[in-house]
Each structure stands twice: as structure tokens, then as C-alpha cells.
Scaffold this active site. Structure first.
Site, mmCIF file in Angstrom:
data_model
loop_
_atom_site.group_PDB
_atom_site.id
_atom_site.type_symbol
_atom_site.label_atom_id
_atom_site.label_comp_id
_atom_site.label_asym_id
_atom_site.label_seq_id
_atom_site.Cartn_x
_atom_site.Cartn_y
_atom_site.Cartn_z
ATOM 1 N N GLY A 235 -37.973 -8.047 2.513
ATOM 2 C CA GLY A 235 -38.157 -9.451 2.179
ATOM 3 C C GLY A 235 -36.805 -10.144 2.185
ATOM 4 O O GLY A 235 -35.810 -9.634 2.714
ATOM 5 N N SER B 187 -44.200 -9.024 2.894
ATOM 6 C CA SER B 187 -43.501 -9.273 1.631
ATOM 7 C C SER B 187 -43.962 -10.579 0.995
ATOM 8 O O SER B 187 -44.559 -11.440 1.643
ATOM 9 C CB SER B 187 -41.988 -9.337 1.877
ATOM 10 O OG SER B 187 -41.666 -10.509 2.610
ATOM 11 N N SER B 188 -43.649 -10.724 -0.291
ATOM 12 C CA SER B 188 -43.940 -11.987 -0.989
ATOM 13 C C SER B 188 -43.144 -13.139 -0.400
ATOM 14 O O SER B 188 -43.583 -14.296 -0.431
ATOM 15 C CB SER B 188 -43.631 -11.847 -2.483
ATOM 16 O OG SER B 188 -44.542 -10.980 -3.110
ATOM 17 N N GLY C 168 -43.460 -23.456 -1.579
ATOM 18 C CA GLY C 168 -42.675 -24.590 -2.057
ATOM 19 C C GLY C 168 -41.319 -24.796 -1.437
ATOM 20 O O GLY C 168 -41.126 -25.667 -0.586
ATOM 21 N N GLU D 139 -40.182 -30.502 -8.414
ATOM 22 C CA GLU D 139 -41.183 -29.533 -8.862
ATOM 23 C C GLU D 139 -41.106 -29.356 -10.376
ATOM 24 O O GLU D 139 -40.190 -29.868 -11.034
ATOM 25 C CB GLU D 139 -40.995 -28.181 -8.154
ATOM 26 C CG GLU D 139 -41.369 -28.211 -6.680
ATOM 27 C CD GLU D 139 -41.351 -26.845 -6.034
ATOM 28 O OE1 GLU D 139 -41.068 -25.852 -6.730
ATOM 29 O OE2 GLU D 139 -41.623 -26.762 -4.820
ATOM 30 N N HIS E 4 -49.344 -18.288 -11.715
ATOM 31 C CA HIS E 4 -49.259 -19.573 -11.043
ATOM 32 C C HIS E 4 -50.468 -20.407 -11.441
ATOM 33 O O HIS E 4 -51.600 -19.915 -11.440
ATOM 34 C CB HIS E 4 -49.212 -19.408 -9.527
ATOM 35 C CG HIS E 4 -48.671 -20.621 -8.835
ATOM 36 N ND1 HIS E 4 -49.429 -21.753 -8.624
ATOM 37 C CD2 HIS E 4 -47.436 -20.891 -8.326
ATOM 38 C CE1 HIS E 4 -48.687 -22.661 -8.019
ATOM 39 N NE2 HIS E 4 -47.470 -22.162 -7.818
ATOM 40 N N ARG F 36 -44.446 -24.098 -15.639
ATOM 41 C CA ARG F 36 -45.604 -23.342 -15.160
ATOM 42 C C ARG F 36 -46.408 -22.686 -16.270
ATOM 43 O O ARG F 36 -47.633 -22.643 -16.212
ATOM 44 C CB ARG F 36 -45.148 -22.258 -14.179
ATOM 45 C CG ARG F 36 -44.883 -22.775 -12.794
ATOM 46 C CD ARG F 36 -44.518 -21.643 -11.867
ATOM 47 N NE ARG F 36 -44.278 -22.161 -10.520
ATOM 48 C CZ ARG F 36 -43.794 -21.447 -9.531
ATOM 49 N NH1 ARG F 36 -43.493 -20.166 -9.735
ATOM 50 N NH2 ARG F 36 -43.603 -21.963 -8.339
ATOM 51 N N HIS G 148 -48.475 -14.094 -10.446
ATOM 52 C CA HIS G 148 -47.657 -14.642 -9.365
ATOM 53 C C HIS G 148 -46.260 -14.045 -9.276
ATOM 54 O O HIS G 148 -45.800 -13.704 -8.189
ATOM 55 C CB HIS G 148 -47.558 -16.153 -9.559
ATOM 56 C CG HIS G 148 -46.702 -16.860 -8.564
ATOM 57 N ND1 HIS G 148 -46.973 -16.843 -7.216
ATOM 58 C CD2 HIS G 148 -45.563 -17.616 -8.716
ATOM 59 C CE1 HIS G 148 -46.052 -17.552 -6.572
ATOM 60 N NE2 HIS G 148 -45.189 -18.020 -7.456
ATOM 61 N N GLU H 260 -37.019 -9.755 -6.785
ATOM 62 C CA GLU H 260 -38.015 -9.677 -7.855
ATOM 63 C C GLU H 260 -38.084 -8.294 -8.481
ATOM 64 O O GLU H 260 -38.517 -8.145 -9.628
ATOM 65 C CB GLU H 260 -39.391 -10.082 -7.320
ATOM 66 C CG GLU H 260 -40.412 -10.318 -8.420
ATOM 67 C CD GLU H 260 -41.740 -10.820 -7.916
ATOM 68 O OE1 GLU H 260 -42.684 -10.918 -8.729
ATOM 69 O OE2 GLU H 260 -41.853 -11.130 -6.700
ATOM 70 N N ARG I 296 -39.769 -18.103 -15.139
ATOM 71 C CA ARG I 296 -38.948 -18.538 -14.011
ATOM 72 C C ARG I 296 -39.142 -20.022 -13.712
ATOM 73 O O ARG I 296 -40.267 -20.513 -13.671
ATOM 74 C CB ARG I 296 -39.287 -17.704 -12.767
ATOM 75 C CG ARG I 296 -38.533 -18.161 -11.522
ATOM 76 C CD ARG I 296 -38.784 -17.264 -10.349
ATOM 77 N NE ARG I 296 -40.149 -17.289 -9.866
ATOM 78 C CZ ARG I 296 -40.663 -18.218 -9.078
ATOM 79 N NH1 ARG I 296 -39.940 -19.271 -8.721
ATOM 80 N NH2 ARG I 296 -41.912 -18.124 -8.656
ATOM 81 N N SER J 69 -36.864 -18.373 -7.052
ATOM 82 C CA SER J 69 -37.046 -16.974 -6.641
ATOM 83 C C SER J 69 -36.415 -16.682 -5.286
ATOM 84 O O SER J 69 -35.698 -15.684 -5.124
ATOM 85 C CB SER J 69 -38.527 -16.604 -6.624
ATOM 86 O OG SER J 69 -39.261 -17.474 -5.790
#
Length: 504
Positions: free
Chosen positions: A11, A39-40, A46, A111, A227, A274, A329, A353, A364, A369
Site C-alpha cells: 500500500g 490494499s486499503s 477523500g 472535512e 466510518h 467522525r 474503517h 496503519e 484519527r 491516514s
């Protein structure tokens, strides 16, 4: 090929580490059989947070990160993250990865949790894919980077507990050892242990378990971010569609079944942190995300690729009321490291991560991230090449690969995923956690699978944290306890203990 480092995972953090090491030495990247696009990173929508606005500075970004982290951020790590952001993103800005304004500077979005617009994003909204391709193309052409396909199944250690490399099981054939002076776990998080998750199905914490078995410390496993806005569908684990926070940055509303905005009473409304938005959605009988009041042309211009994904699920992003629910998430907990990614096992690093640098604290901040993967990936690579260790010798104590478990990972996850949804979800209680521990104990007695044991570590940490802080919310202890401003650390031999955070 003599390699200085082996990196498990491809990743953003793994690729960034590999590219930095390859500036000075040869490196191997262990890619899972499913490929590097699983991968994530590849799913991240975003964008990336960076203080570039005329009235925005790194110390503002720092303050937002610490505030949202609820008292558990490590100040040095946050300072490094926020000050490094403008420089580390410059090559990508120059390469045209991000959406730009006519003035020639990146478009900056807002955000949740941010005090200033500072989110750069790729056109179409799939920022993770754009960055992953940018890094992968550089890595693919680099002659110092060797690609190895397979699953890491055990770290190689010696009598002193030092890490000498990793055992790899290829798609076909017997396992083989990869020897290296430095081994880097860039294996992502463990949010796919939960059935309802935004993560790829492979994000189940296997890197954490490898590190734990080798004697590395794990920290803050109880802190899992949910999330708020996942498209509400009954789909297999790993197939959920996340609806990025940037939609709310554009002005999307969150509605109850009567079309009322249930976040209006919060000072930041839909752009609250969040953890707060997730709890609000979780407590609704049903929740919806709506962009009906926003200019459709603007929605499609900024989120064209996401709009296509939503359409494939039978909805229209700009005009439909989209049903949403929460999903596991991101994991703030991880393999405990310093700010150069060094774990408590000599020769073993963790990054992204998978790592716990303390940069995110208990919750977070949105769009930190991908930035973490870039910043700390570069730092890990730098440390490996500028603090070389002697080449490993064949003095390992585990030169025979582990045997395959009787129960497959996917079978174990089928037994466990909905259990975690129900008992270790957005809102927890002593009773729900106790029930989870009892069920996991029964599962272990029936089949001693590593996934059940890893989930037990998460549940134990959640049980011991008898407060609510950030992503860990207990209905039976809804307030934050100053006495628990610290980390629950777990070690394979020493068990679980609490370490107070004294420098925040």
C-alpha cells in the site's frame, strides 16, 4: 540479490518505504497473492490533509489532529506529520495528481474535524488509487526493488529475539525464508475482522499477529474508528462502498427517516468529528445522506468516479437519498513504534496503519491516514539505510515454517465478524464486551485459531478501558477518565499493562 530490507505490504506506506530504501540499497517487497491493488490505500477516497491555504499553517493542522485525538496523541509524531506534509506532497502536486484551481494551486476541500479547508484530492474522488499508481509506477521501474508474491506467515527470529526476516508462502510451492537486516510490516489494519467494514477483506491484522508472536508490543487495540457513512447494503464482508467525508465537506446533509437533519444541534453539524457522527448515525432507526440541494454539476465534477460506483449499486449520487450506516474503517491501535517505525523487536519495523506511532491518538482526523503512510514510510526507509545492521546469519530459532491451521481464515471470520459488529461496535458496554470475551473463549476452545486469539486481545483492551475516549465509547462509562490518559500495551509474554501518557 542481497537485500537490505524486506517490506511486507504494497500500500502507500509499503511503496513509500521501498522507494526510500531503494535510493541507497536493494529491497524486496512482499505482495499478497491477491495483488498490490487490494490494499486499503487503493480504496481511499477523500484525500490528504495538508496546510496550504493562505490562512492555514501546519500548527493549525497540528492543533486539529491533537484535538480530535482526545488526549492520546504523541506530540512529536503529530509535529512531524503536519510539518512534513507540504514538502512530501510537492512531487505529487507537480505531477498533476490532485485537482487544481485555475490559479495553479491545489483545490482545498473541508472535512470533519478540520478548522480550515486543507484536503487535496484527485479528480473524480478516488485519491488513494491515484497516489498508489503514482508510487507503484516508480517502484515497478526501480531496478533495486525486487517483487515477491506470497503471504508472510512468520517472522524469523534468533535466540536474542532479533528479527532476521520473514517466512513467505507463495501461491504455489513450499514456503521460503526471506533474510534481511530490516523487516518492515506495512500490512494495514484489522478493521475487516468486523463483518460491516469499509476495508478490503484482507485487512485482518495478520501483520499485528506476526509481530505479537515475535515479541513486539501492541498498543491501543480498542481504538477502532467506524466510518459514519457506508452505503447500507447487505453485501459480503469487504464489499461495502464508503461514501467519503468529502461529500459532507461539499454540503451533504444527514437525514433521519422523516428527512430531518439530526446533526443540526452539533456546532459543526455534519462536519463534526467522525466518532460523534458515527454514534449519532448508529442511534438512528435509519439514516440517509443527501446531496439533492447541491448543484449536480458540481457533485459530478468532483466525484465523477464515486458517482459511477454509486450508480453501479442502483443509486444516483447527486439526487437520491442514500441509506447509510456505520462500518469499521480504521485502526488507531497497532504495533508500537517510535517515530522512525522501530518496534520493540530489534530489526523489525512497522509503518502505516499497522503501526502505532501515537500520531492519531484515540480518534484519527479525517484524511491524515494517507499522509501518515507517506511521511512515516519515508522516515522508516531513511532510518533503515542510515542505521544499517549487520547482515543476518542463519542462527534463527524458527527455521521451519508454521503448519497450516485446520480452520481457514475465511471460515474463522465468518464465525466472528457479526459477533464483533454486535458486541464491539460503535457503542459498547461492560456487558457486551464480557459477552464477546466469553464467546471468543468458546471459539478458541473449539478451534485454537489465531484470529480468535487476536480478537481476544482487542476485546481485553476494550474491557480494561473503563471510560469513553475517541472511537472507544462505552455507554456504561460515557465520560473520559483522566486516570486513563495513556495506552494499554499487550505483549505475548508479559500480558496487558497500562502506561500513562505523561508528555501531552
Amino acid at each position: 540479490m542481497k537485500i537490505s530490507a524486506v517490506i511486507v505490504g504494497a500500500g502507500i506506506s509499503g511503496l513509500m518505504t521501498a522507494l526510500e530504501v531503494a535510493r541507497f540499497a536493494d529491497v524486496a517487497v512482499c505482495v499478497p497473492p491477491q495483488g498490490w491493488t487490494t490494499s486499503s490505500t487503493y480504496r481511499a477516497q477523500g484525500g490528504i490533509a495538508v496546510a496550504l491555504g493562505a490562512d492555514d499553517y501546519p500548527h493549525h493542522h497540528y492543533n486539529d489532529t491533537v484535538r480530535v485525538g482526545r488526549g492520546l496523541c504523541h506530540e512529536e509524531a503529530v509535529d512531524i506529520l503536519t510539518k512534513s506534509a507540504p514538502t512530501i506532497l510537492l512531487p505529487m502536486i507537480e505531477a498533476g495528481i490532485f485537482a487544481m484551481r485555475q490559479s495553479g494551486i491545489p483545490a482545498l476541500g473541508l472535512e470533519a474535524g478540520h478548522s480550515h479547508p486543507r484536503i487535496v484530492h484527485a479528480p473524480g474522488g478516488l485519491t488513494g488509487q491515484a497516489i498508489a499508481h503514482f508510487l507503484y509506477e516508480q517502484a515497478r521501474r526501480n531496478p533495486r526493488i525486487r517483487w515477491v508474491t506470497g503471504r508472510a506467515i512468520q517472522l524469523i527470529t534468533n535466540q536474542n529475539g532479533h528479527c532476521l526476516g520473514v517466512w513467505v508462502r507463495p501461491p504455489s510451492g513450499p514456503p521460503f525464508p526471506l533474510w534481511a537486516s530490516a523487516t518492515v510490516l506495512a500490512t494495514g489494519g484489522y478493521a475487516a475482522l468486523w463483518h460491516t467494514t469499509t476495508n478490503p477483506a484482507t485487512s485482518i491484522g495478520h501483520g499485528h499477529w506476526l509481530a505479537y508472536q515475535a515479541g513486539a508490543e501492541l498498543a491501543d487495540l480498542e481504538f477502532v474508528q467506524f466510518h459514519p457513512t457506508v452505503l447500507a447494503e447487505d453485501v459480503p464482508r469487504g464489499n461495502a462502498l464508503l461514501l467519503t467525508e468529502a461529500l459532507r465537506g461539499l454540503g451533504a446533509h444527514l437525514l433521519d427517516p422523516e428527512d430531518r437533519r439530526f446533526m443540526l444541534t452539533h456546532p459543526q453539524q455534519e462536519l463534526a468529528p467522525r466518532d460523534e457522527v458515527a454514534r449519532a448515525i448508529f442511534q438512528q432507526p435509519a439514516a440517509y445522506l443527501s446531496l439533492k440541494h447541491v448543484n449536480p454539476a458540481e457533485v459530478n465534477q468532483q466525484f465523477g468516479e464515486l458517482s459511477a460506483l454509486v450508480a453501479a449499486r442502483g443509486y444516483e449520487l447527486s439526487s437520491d437519498r442514500l441509506p447509510v450506516h456505520t462500518g469499521a474503517h480504521y485502526c488507531m491501535g497497532g504495533i508500537r513504534t517510535d517515530v522512525f517505525g522501530q518496534t520493540t523487536v530489534q530489526g523489525l519495523y512497522a509503518v502505516g496503519e499497522a503501526a502505532h506511532t501515537g500520531v492519531h491518538g484515540a480518534n484519527r482526523l479525517a484524511s491524515n491516514s494517507l499522509l501518515e503512510g507517506l511521511v512515516f514510510g519515508q522516515r522508516v526507509g531513511y532510518h533503515i539505510t542510515h542505521h544499517p545492521r549487520p547482515a543476518p546469519k542463519s542462527e534463527a530459532i524458527n527455521l521451519h515454517p508454521p503448519t497450516t491451521a485446520v480452520l481457514r481464515d475465511d471460515e474463522a471470520l465468518d464465525l466472528m465478524g457479526r459477533l464483533l459488529d454486535e458486541h464491539l461496535g460503535v457503542i459498547r458496554t461492560k456487558q457486551s464486551i464480557t459477552q464477546a470475551l466469553a464467546i471468543l473463549d468458546t471459539l478458541i476452545n473449539q478451534n485454537d485459531h489465531w484470529l480468535f486469539r487476536f480478537a481476544m486481545l482487542i476485546a481485553r483492551a476494550a474491557y480494561e478501558r473503563t471510560e469513553s475516549r475517541g472511537a472507544h465509547f462505552r455507554a456504561d462509562a460515557p465520560k473520559t477518565d483522566p486516570e486513563q490518559q495513556g495506552h494499554f500495551i499487550q505483549h505475548v509474554e508479559h500480558g496487558l499493562h497500562f502506561t500513562a501518557l505523561t508528555h501531552v
